[in-house]
Design a protein around this motif. Structure first.
Motif, mmCIF file in Angstrom:
data_model
loop_
_atom_site.group_PDB
_atom_site.id
_atom_site.type_symbol
_atom_site.label_atom_id
_atom_site.label_comp_id
_atom_site.label_asym_id
_atom_site.label_seq_id
_atom_site.Cartn_x
_atom_site.Cartn_y
_atom_site.Cartn_z
ATOM 1 N N ALA A 58 0.840 -1.202 0.000
ATOM 2 C CA ALA A 58 0.000 0.000 0.000
ATOM 3 C C ALA A 58 0.875 1.251 0.000
ATOM 4 N N ILE A 59 0.383 2.303 -0.619
ATOM 5 C CA ILE A 59 1.108 3.576 -0.673
ATOM 6 C C ILE A 59 0.479 4.531 0.335
ATOM 7 N N PHE A 60 1.261 4.907 1.333
ATOM 8 C CA PHE A 60 0.808 5.824 2.374
ATOM 9 C C PHE A 60 1.299 7.238 2.088
ATOM 10 N N SER A 61 0.483 8.214 2.446
ATOM 11 C CA SER A 61 0.976 9.588 2.485
ATOM 12 C C SER A 61 1.906 9.721 3.682
ATOM 13 N N CYS A 62 2.859 10.614 3.589
ATOM 14 C CA CYS A 62 3.753 10.877 4.713
ATOM 15 C C CYS A 62 2.935 11.310 5.916
ATOM 16 N N VAL A 63 3.391 10.944 7.111
ATOM 17 C CA VAL A 63 2.694 11.333 8.325
ATOM 18 C C VAL A 63 2.643 12.850 8.461
ATOM 19 N N ASN A 64 3.527 13.543 7.749
ATOM 20 C CA ASN A 64 3.532 15.004 7.761
ATOM 21 C C ASN A 64 2.804 15.598 6.554
ATOM 22 N N SER A 65 1.931 14.809 5.933
ATOM 23 C CA SER A 65 1.196 15.317 4.768
ATOM 24 C C SER A 65 0.282 16.472 5.154
ATOM 25 N N TYR A 66 -0.249 16.458 6.388
ATOM 26 C CA TYR A 66 -1.068 17.579 6.852
ATOM 27 C C TYR A 66 -0.202 18.800 7.155
ATOM 28 N N ASP A 67 1.097 18.594 7.133
ATOM 29 C CA ASP A 67 2.056 19.653 7.413
ATOM 30 C C ASP A 67 2.680 20.183 6.131
ATOM 31 N N GLY A 68 2.243 19.635 4.984
ATOM 32 C CA GLY A 68 2.724 20.126 3.704
ATOM 33 C C GLY A 68 3.641 19.193 2.941
ATOM 34 N N CYS A 69 3.997 18.021 3.512
ATOM 35 C CA CYS A 69 4.891 17.103 2.803
ATOM 36 C C CYS A 69 4.108 16.308 1.757
ATOM 37 N N PRO A 70 4.556 16.299 0.489
ATOM 38 C CA PRO A 70 3.819 15.606 -0.570
ATOM 39 C C PRO A 70 4.249 14.155 -0.791
ATOM 40 N N MET A 72 4.866 10.177 -0.828
ATOM 41 C CA MET A 72 4.034 8.994 -0.648
ATOM 42 C C MET A 72 4.940 7.777 -0.745
ATOM 43 N N ARG A 73 4.879 6.895 0.267
ATOM 44 C CA ARG A 73 5.802 5.767 0.345
ATOM 45 C C ARG A 73 5.081 4.494 0.786
ATOM 46 N N THR A 74 5.781 3.364 0.607
ATOM 47 C CA THR A 74 5.294 2.081 1.109
ATOM 48 C C THR A 74 5.886 1.829 2.493
ATOM 49 N N LEU A 75 5.439 0.747 3.143
ATOM 50 C CA LEU A 75 5.951 0.400 4.469
ATOM 51 C C LEU A 75 7.469 0.247 4.469
ATOM 52 N N SER A 76 8.013 -0.290 3.399
ATOM 53 C CA SER A 76 9.443 -0.604 3.363
ATOM 54 C C SER A 76 10.329 0.628 3.237
ATOM 55 N N THR A 77 9.774 1.754 2.770
ATOM 56 C CA THR A 77 10.605 2.949 2.556
ATOM 57 C C THR A 77 10.205 4.142 3.420
ATOM 58 N N MET A 78 9.084 4.028 4.144
ATOM 59 C CA MET A 78 8.603 5.178 4.909
ATOM 60 C C MET A 78 9.526 5.540 6.067
ATOM 61 N N SER A 79 10.103 4.547 6.728
ATOM 62 C CA SER A 79 10.960 4.819 7.880
ATOM 63 C C SER A 79 12.150 5.688 7.488
#
Length: 241
Positions: A58-70, A72-79
């Motif tokens: 699944a492709i998640f938006s960054c946890v800071n997407s509400y803060d302006g970060c555009p 989008m990553r998967t579980l394996s690359t989000m960290s």
């Protein structure tokens, strides 16, 4: 696999309220669920193999997407991304009970201040009442705003300020304001004003003197529109107007 916006609110950590976008995802006897940021070794939780299997692509938006970060990553690359994407802290302007991330602020306002969370960019002011503070929360997509102001009945004057929460600079986010009657007659339309950038700089408030003698039922409808400065695109020839 891109997750729809409505799905995100159900995929948050019980401890930090951030998205379950960093593995391992663990479940606990009290039915809570924690993301890889919060789960610890030997903390009584069990890694959810089913969740990791279903959401691994699944492709998640960054946890800071509400803060302006555009991003989008998967579980394996989000960290790896979060190690370089700074999370700002914001305080709720409707109460003194919350300080945290922009995404946490969004869920806090929706859950704890439903009466002051606007579903659209419009609110009412009863000018028949004495001095009245105006405070609302508004979200447009993943952009968060607080509307603040006051109506002074002694001067029949209303002032409104729109504050943006995120990683923009003053002038990047602007808004216009219209005042109209409940019958739809437009009484005033403002030029574009810069939004205040919360925790950075307060912008000039919009002020308007209300002619209450021609206001049906003493109700003023306030409508605002938000404009975002387009991001710069390089290697393109700008158009000439």
């Amino acid at each position: 696999m891109y997750l729809e916006e409505a799905v995100f609110k159900h995929l948050t950590c019980s401890q930090c309220s951030k998205y379950l976008s960093i593995s391992p995802i663990k479940v606990y006897p009290d039915r809570s669920i924690k993301c890889g940021r919060c789960g610890k070794a030997d903390d009584g939780g069990v890694e959810s193999q089913l969740y990791n299997l279903i959401i691994k692509d699944a492709i998640f938006s960054c946890v800071n997407s509400y803060d302006g970060c555009p991003e989008m990553r998967t579980l394996s690359t989000m960290s790896a991304h979060e190690q370089t994407c700074r999370t700002e802290e914001y305080s709720c302007q409707l109460c003194a009970a919350f300080v945290g991330s922009a995404s946490g602020l969004y869920f806090h306002c929706k859950n704890n201040h439903p009466a002051q969370s606007l579903d659209n960019s419009e609110f009412l002011v009863d000018v028949d009442k004495d001095g009245r503070d105006i405070r609302y929360f508004y979200s447009s997509g993943r952009k968060l705003f607080f509307i603040s102001g006051r109506y002074e009945s002694s001067r029949s004057e209303i002032n409104i300020n729109l504050s943006y929460f995120g990683k923009h600079f003053k002038g990047d986010m602007k808004y216009t304001l219209r005042f109209k009657t409940i019958e739809g007659t437009i009484l005033y339309g403002s030029k574009q004003y810069p939004c205040s950038i919360m925790h950075q700089e307060m912008a000039e408030a919009i002020k308007y003197t209300v002619d209450t003698s021609n206001l049906p039922k003493n109700i003023l409808i306030c409508t605002f529109d938000v404009y975002e400065k387009p991001a710069l695109v390089y290697n393109e020839i700008p158009s000439i107007i």
